[in-house]
Design an enzyme around this catalytic site. Structure first.
Site, PDB file in Angstrom:
ATOM      1  N   ASN A 172       0.893  -1.143  -0.100  1.00 49.44           N
ATOM      2  CA  ASN A 172      -0.028   0.071   0.107  1.00 49.44           C
ATOM      3  C   ASN A 172       0.794   1.230   0.042  1.00 49.44           C
ATOM      4  O   ASN A 172       0.169   2.280  -0.643  1.00 49.44           O
ATOM      5  CB  ASN A 172      -1.039  -0.020   1.143  1.00 49.44           C
ATOM      6  CG  ASN A 172      -0.399  -0.231   2.675  1.00 49.44           C
ATOM      7  OD1 ASN A 172       0.837  -0.599   2.710  1.00 49.44           O
ATOM      8  ND2 ASN A 172      -1.266   0.202   3.540  1.00 49.44           N
ATOM      9  N   LYS A 195      12.134  -8.018   0.737  1.00 50.06           N
ATOM     10  CA  LYS A 195      11.222  -8.954  -0.123  1.00 50.06           C
ATOM     11  C   LYS A 195       9.830  -8.017  -0.262  1.00 50.06           C
ATOM     12  O   LYS A 195       8.895  -8.102   0.803  1.00 50.06           O
ATOM     13  CB  LYS A 195      10.548 -10.183   0.453  1.00 50.06           C
ATOM     14  CG  LYS A 195       9.724 -10.952  -0.355  1.00 50.06           C
ATOM     15  CD  LYS A 195       8.673 -11.889  -0.120  1.00 50.06           C
ATOM     16  CE  LYS A 195       7.251 -11.255   0.281  1.00 50.06           C
ATOM     17  NZ  LYS A 195       6.941 -10.541  -1.025  1.00 50.06           N
ATOM     18  N   PRO A 196       9.830  -7.134  -1.325  1.00 51.88           N
ATOM     19  CA  PRO A 196       8.844  -6.359  -1.519  1.00 51.88           C
ATOM     20  C   PRO A 196       7.336  -7.169  -1.825  1.00 51.88           C
ATOM     21  O   PRO A 196       7.458  -8.151  -2.295  1.00 51.88           O
ATOM     22  CB  PRO A 196       9.143  -5.432  -2.689  1.00 51.88           C
ATOM     23  CG  PRO A 196       9.951  -6.346  -3.373  1.00 51.88           C
ATOM     24  CD  PRO A 196      10.666  -7.581  -2.537  1.00 51.88           C
ATOM     25  N   GLY A 249       2.657  -5.690   7.420  1.00 54.37           N
ATOM     26  CA  GLY A 249       1.554  -6.342   6.626  1.00 54.37           C
ATOM     27  C   GLY A 249       0.312  -6.727   7.479  1.00 54.37           C
ATOM     28  O   GLY A 249       0.024  -6.167   8.546  1.00 54.37           O
ATOM     29  N   GLU A 271       4.753  -4.755  12.273  1.00 52.49           N
ATOM     30  CA  GLU A 271       3.670  -3.619  11.900  1.00 52.49           C
ATOM     31  C   GLU A 271       2.421  -4.090  11.302  1.00 52.49           C
ATOM     32  O   GLU A 271       2.576  -4.519  10.169  1.00 52.49           O
ATOM     33  CB  GLU A 271       4.395  -2.324  11.042  1.00 52.49           C
ATOM     34  CG  GLU A 271       5.516  -1.749  11.735  1.00 52.49           C
ATOM     35  CD  GLU A 271       5.597  -0.898  12.611  1.00 52.49           C
ATOM     36  OE1 GLU A 271       4.075  -0.646  12.973  1.00 52.49           O
ATOM     37  OE2 GLU A 271       6.274  -0.441  13.428  1.00 52.49           O
ATOM     38  N   LEU A 272       1.500  -4.378  11.987  1.00 53.51           N
ATOM     39  CA  LEU A 272       0.217  -5.221  11.395  1.00 53.51           C
ATOM     40  C   LEU A 272      -0.824  -4.323  11.397  1.00 53.51           C
ATOM     41  O   LEU A 272      -0.820  -3.272  11.186  1.00 53.51           O
ATOM     42  CB  LEU A 272      -0.052  -6.360  12.522  1.00 53.51           C
ATOM     43  CG  LEU A 272       1.388  -7.188  12.729  1.00 53.51           C
ATOM     44  CD1 LEU A 272       1.111  -8.299  13.825  1.00 53.51           C
ATOM     45  CD2 LEU A 272       2.057  -7.791  11.482  1.00 53.51           C
ATOM     46  N   CYS A 305      -3.157   1.419   6.848  1.00 55.21           N
ATOM     47  CA  CYS A 305      -3.124   0.754   8.291  1.00 55.21           C
ATOM     48  C   CYS A 305      -3.906   1.971   9.170  1.00 55.21           C
ATOM     49  O   CYS A 305      -4.220   1.348  10.439  1.00 55.21           O
ATOM     50  CB  CYS A 305      -1.920   0.074   8.385  1.00 55.21           C
ATOM     51  SG  CYS A 305      -0.567   1.224   8.727  1.00 55.21           S
ATOM     52  N   GLU A 402     -10.866  -4.664   9.125  1.00 55.30           N
ATOM     53  CA  GLU A 402     -10.102  -3.540   8.428  1.00 55.30           C
ATOM     54  C   GLU A 402     -11.041  -3.429   7.119  1.00 55.30           C
ATOM     55  O   GLU A 402     -11.125  -4.512   6.355  1.00 55.30           O
ATOM     56  CB  GLU A 402      -8.870  -3.997   8.167  1.00 55.30           C
ATOM     57  CG  GLU A 402      -7.639  -3.521   8.991  1.00 55.30           C
ATOM     58  CD  GLU A 402      -6.322  -3.746   8.324  1.00 55.30           C
ATOM     59  OE1 GLU A 402      -5.910  -4.844   8.037  1.00 55.30           O
ATOM     60  OE2 GLU A 402      -5.664  -2.617   8.193  1.00 55.30           O
TER      61      GLU A 402
HETATM   62  P1  NAD Z   1      -0.064  -9.043   3.663  1.00 59.91           P
HETATM   63  O1  NAD Z   1       0.048  -9.638   4.928  1.00 59.91           O
HETATM   64  O2  NAD Z   1      -1.088  -9.803   2.793  1.00 59.91           O
HETATM   65  O3  NAD Z   1       1.419  -9.118   2.928  1.00 59.91           O
HETATM   66  C1  NAD Z   1       2.399  -8.463   3.342  1.00 59.91           C
HETATM   67  C2  NAD Z   1       3.879  -9.055   2.802  1.00 59.91           C
HETATM   68  O4  NAD Z   1       3.872 -10.160   3.145  1.00 59.91           O
HETATM   69  C3  NAD Z   1       3.731  -9.144   1.361  1.00 59.91           C
HETATM   70  O5  NAD Z   1       5.175  -8.803   0.960  1.00 59.91           O
HETATM   71  C4  NAD Z   1       3.556 -10.580   0.954  1.00 59.91           C
HETATM   72  O6  NAD Z   1       3.945 -11.047  -0.118  1.00 59.91           O
HETATM   73  C5  NAD Z   1       3.993 -11.169   2.187  1.00 59.91           C
HETATM   74  N1  NAD Z   1       3.451 -12.549   2.620  1.00 59.91           N
HETATM   75  C6  NAD Z   1       2.263 -12.988   2.644  1.00 59.91           C
HETATM   76  N2  NAD Z   1       1.989 -13.993   2.914  1.00 59.91           N
HETATM   77  C7  NAD Z   1       3.393 -14.515   3.428  1.00 59.91           C
HETATM   78  C8  NAD Z   1       3.979 -15.594   4.126  1.00 59.91           C
HETATM   79  N3  NAD Z   1       3.200 -16.747   4.376  1.00 59.91           N
HETATM   80  N4  NAD Z   1       5.140 -15.708   4.259  1.00 59.91           N
HETATM   81  C9  NAD Z   1       5.972 -14.789   3.921  1.00 59.91           C
HETATM   82  N5  NAD Z   1       5.438 -13.624   3.681  1.00 59.91           N
HETATM   83  C10 NAD Z   1       3.950 -13.363   3.225  1.00 59.91           C
HETATM   84  O7  NAD Z   1      -0.559  -7.588   3.864  1.00 59.91           O
HETATM   85  P2  NAD Z   1      -0.810  -6.608   2.515  1.00 59.91           P
HETATM   86  O8  NAD Z   1      -2.266  -6.997   1.825  1.00 59.91           O
HETATM   87  O9  NAD Z   1       0.488  -6.590   1.771  1.00 59.91           O
HETATM   88  O10 NAD Z   1      -0.867  -5.320   3.344  1.00 59.91           O
HETATM   89  C11 NAD Z   1      -2.073  -4.962   3.989  1.00 59.91           C
HETATM   90  C12 NAD Z   1      -1.824  -5.079   5.418  1.00 59.91           C
HETATM   91  O11 NAD Z   1      -0.679  -4.426   5.981  1.00 59.91           O
HETATM   92  C13 NAD Z   1      -3.298  -4.341   6.277  1.00 59.91           C
HETATM   93  O12 NAD Z   1      -3.592  -5.284   7.252  1.00 59.91           O
HETATM   94  C14 NAD Z   1      -2.468  -3.199   6.754  1.00 59.91           C
HETATM   95  O13 NAD Z   1      -3.071  -2.683   7.960  1.00 59.91           O
HETATM   96  C15 NAD Z   1      -1.136  -3.673   7.026  1.00 59.91           C
HETATM   97  N6  NAD Z   1      -0.139  -2.659   6.933  1.00 59.91           N
HETATM   98  C16 NAD Z   1       0.234  -2.177   8.173  1.00 59.91           C
HETATM   99  C17 NAD Z   1       1.119  -1.214   8.645  1.00 59.91           C
HETATM  100  C18 NAD Z   1       1.555  -0.793   9.759  1.00 59.91           C
HETATM  101  O14 NAD Z   1       2.631   0.131   9.879  1.00 59.91           O
HETATM  102  N7  NAD Z   1       1.161  -1.199  10.921  1.00 59.91           N
HETATM  103  C19 NAD Z   1       1.503  -0.306   7.305  1.00 59.91           C
HETATM  104  C20 NAD Z   1       0.998  -0.634   5.879  1.00 59.91           C
HETATM  105  C21 NAD Z   1       0.202  -1.859   6.041  1.00 59.91           C
END
Ligand code: NAD
Length: 499
Positions: A172, A195-196, A249, A271-272, A305, A402
């Site tokens: 995001n 890992k982006p 994530g 950071e979830l 987030c 969310e």
């Molecule tokens: P996501 O958890 O689906 O993915 C995040 C990252 O993790 C990606 O790079 C993805 O490829 C990787 N990933 C997914 N499954 C994995 C696994 N099993 N093993 C290793 N890596 C894996 O999240 P998203 O959809 O990319 O982002 C949105 C989420 O991120 C929302 O919940 C949001 O609130 C959160 N977020 C939190 C913050 C914060 O600072 N707290 C900031 C931005 C986004």
């Protein structure tokens, strides 16, 4: 009514867009060398505003991930012993060059993620600031020396880089989520594997190429974009050479990674997800509250987030607040982020549109009132009309989950106690917002709200100099501020006898 512009077909990509895309590296960066994936596989990165493929890029294998860690391990001593001033100057050059190329980075983010160009420019400023802030912190890593209480010894406390770090980012905020991790790691003297997110890797690839250009030594930053996230990250996290995992994530993925990290008792920063309450008290300055609401809800098309998820408004002011907010939302223009005047870009993909619509439909089924929006937008791209709901009933799914989309959902309250209880009624605890003109109430909210951050009479809290992060299931650790670099430092204590 909200103005919806039909997204133009992909064929109308401008020369500037084509020329920029041609400059984005499409490989993995391992040990300073751009290279294809070990098995030659690639994957498509798509423009969510048009559905068109922007670029095909290398899809790292598990073997590539481990090779990236080999490189980070090999480079770790050299980088850890590079004088802090030298590390700082390199990061400062990266900051200057990033700002010089602000338009490139902003456009690339808009293309791969969809956010309006003005917001993407804002993200370059915000994301860049981590490089400047942590370049300044790099030379202030101190320690302490003191006499122990018995007077029999001398205690020296020092800090050193924790070691190779694995950084996993979400889609995001493609630049800021990368710099918020890479900059403190570099400042602390850590080498990294990044890992982006597979949905938006291009900005990270262009950014790490800039780091190479300013002279970052090979192996200090390695990047492995992949569609096989779990397969690639598993062996890296299990490798005893890795000393730190920093993840941004969703909470479910964070939990899985924490369980994996536990095997090696790995240092982690998490950071979830969030479910931010936005409180408007009867004594609030409503002009300020409306501006704050629009920023906290619709920035990044609601895909943050920190996005306000639950609007809790005092019953005396709810009609006025809802009327003003709805009028402003109806005037928002929806369209491709590259078009002038667009406030609402596409959501990241079909799943995000389906989720927003499911949550809105559930709220309406349970008795909410639809003020505007409430539907996906036809045509190419994945758009959802900006939406305002009032009379949202307890038990509605969007109060728990969310939303991650442009949906502003309002409930009412009568007393401060009721507002605080409703705000805290969530497993998340990232950020809260509160609007009140009563300073004593503001003080009470600082003490009573179960969040890591609070926007008091403001709808935006992010700042590189401040510790960003959450409590409860929103995560562990902080990014930004003095706390941000501490996440990448180990503390060592040495005791010597009385001299
Ligand atoms: P996501 O958890 O689906 O993915 C995040 C990252 O993790 C990606 O790079 C993805 O490829 C990787 N990933 C997914 N499954 C994995 C696994 N099993 N093993 C290793 N890596 C894996 O999240 P998203 O959809 O990319 O982002 C949105 C989420 O991120 C929302 O919940 C949001 O609130 C959160 N977020 C939190 C913050 C914060 O600072 N707290 C900031 C931005 C986004």
């Amino acid at each position: 009514m909200t103005t919806v512009t039909t997204t133009a077909p992909a064929a109308d990509r401008t020369d500037a867009e084509r020329e920029l895309l041609a400059r984005v590296p499409t490989g993995l960066l391992v040990d300073g060398v751009w290279q294809p994936a070990a098995d030659g596989r690639t994957f498509a990165v798509v423009d969510p505003a048009t559905g068109e493929t922007l670029l095909d890029i290398a899809d790292a294998t598990p073997e590539d991930g481990v090779r990236a860690l080999d490189a980070a391990e090999a480079a770790k001593r050299g980088w850890a012993t590079t004088p802090p001033r030298q590390r700082a100057e390199l990061m400062r050059r990266a900051f200057d060059l990033l700002l010089e190329r602000r338009e490139d980075f902003a456009l690339l983010m808009t293309l791969e993620m969809g956010k309006p160009l003005a917001e993407a420019r804002g993200e370059v400023a915000y994301g860049g600031e981590f490089l400047r802030w942590f370049s300044e912190e790099a030379v202030r890593i101190g320690g302490s020396y003191g006499v122990n209480p018995e007077g029999t010894g001398r205690a020296t406390v020092s800090h050193k880089p924790v070691g190779p770090a694995f950084l996993i980012t979400p889609w995001n905020f493609p630049l800021a989520m990368a710099t918020r991790k890479i900059a403190p790691a570099l400042a602390a003297g850590c080498t990294v594997v990044v890992k982006p997110a597979e949905l938006t890797p291009l900005t990270t690839l262009l950014f790490v190429d800039l780091l190479r250009e300013v002279g970052l030594p090979a192996g200090v930053v390695n990047v492995v974009p992949t569609t096989r996230a779990a397969d690639v990250s598993g062996p890296v996290i299990a490798d005893p050479r890795l000393r730190k995992l920093s993840f941004t994530g969703s909470t479910p993925v964070g939990r899985t990674l924490l369980a994996q990290a536990a095997q090696n008792v790995l240092r982690t920063s998490m950071e979830l997800g969030g479910n931010a309450p936005f409180l408007v008290f009867a004594d609030a300055d409503l002009d300020l509250a409306v501006e704050g609401a629009l920023a906290a809800k619709f920035r990044n098309t609601g895909q943050a987030c920190t996005a306000a998820n639950r609007f809790l408004v005092h019953e005396d002011v709810v009609d006025e607040f809802a009327r003003r907010v709805t009028a402003r939302v109806e005037a928002m223009r929806v369209g491709r982020g590259t078009e002038d005047g667009v406030a609402i870009g596409p959501l990241i993909d079909d799943r995000a549109v389906d989720k927003a619509h499911r949550l809105v439909t559930d709220a309406l089924d349970r008795g909410a009132t639809l003020r505007t929006g409430g539907h996906p937008v036809d045509g190419p791209g994945t758009f959802y009309a900006p939406t305002v709901l009032t009379d949202v009933q307890p038990g509605s799914d969007l109060l728990r989950d969310e939303i991650f989309g442009p949906v502003l959902a309002i409930r009412t309250f009568r007393t401060e106690d009721e507002a605080v209880a409703a705000a805290n009624d969530t497993e998340y605890g990232l950020v809260g917002y509160a609007f009140t003109e009563d300073p004593a109430r503001g003080q009470r909210l600082m003490e009573r709200l179960e969040t890591g951050m609070l926007g008091l009479n403001t709808g935006v809290v992010s700042n590189a100099s401040a510790p960003f992060g959450g409590v409860k299931q929103s995560g562990l650790g902080r990014e930004g501020g003095g706390e941000g670099i501490a996440e990448y430092l180990e503390t060592m204590y040495t005791l010597t006898p009385d001299p």
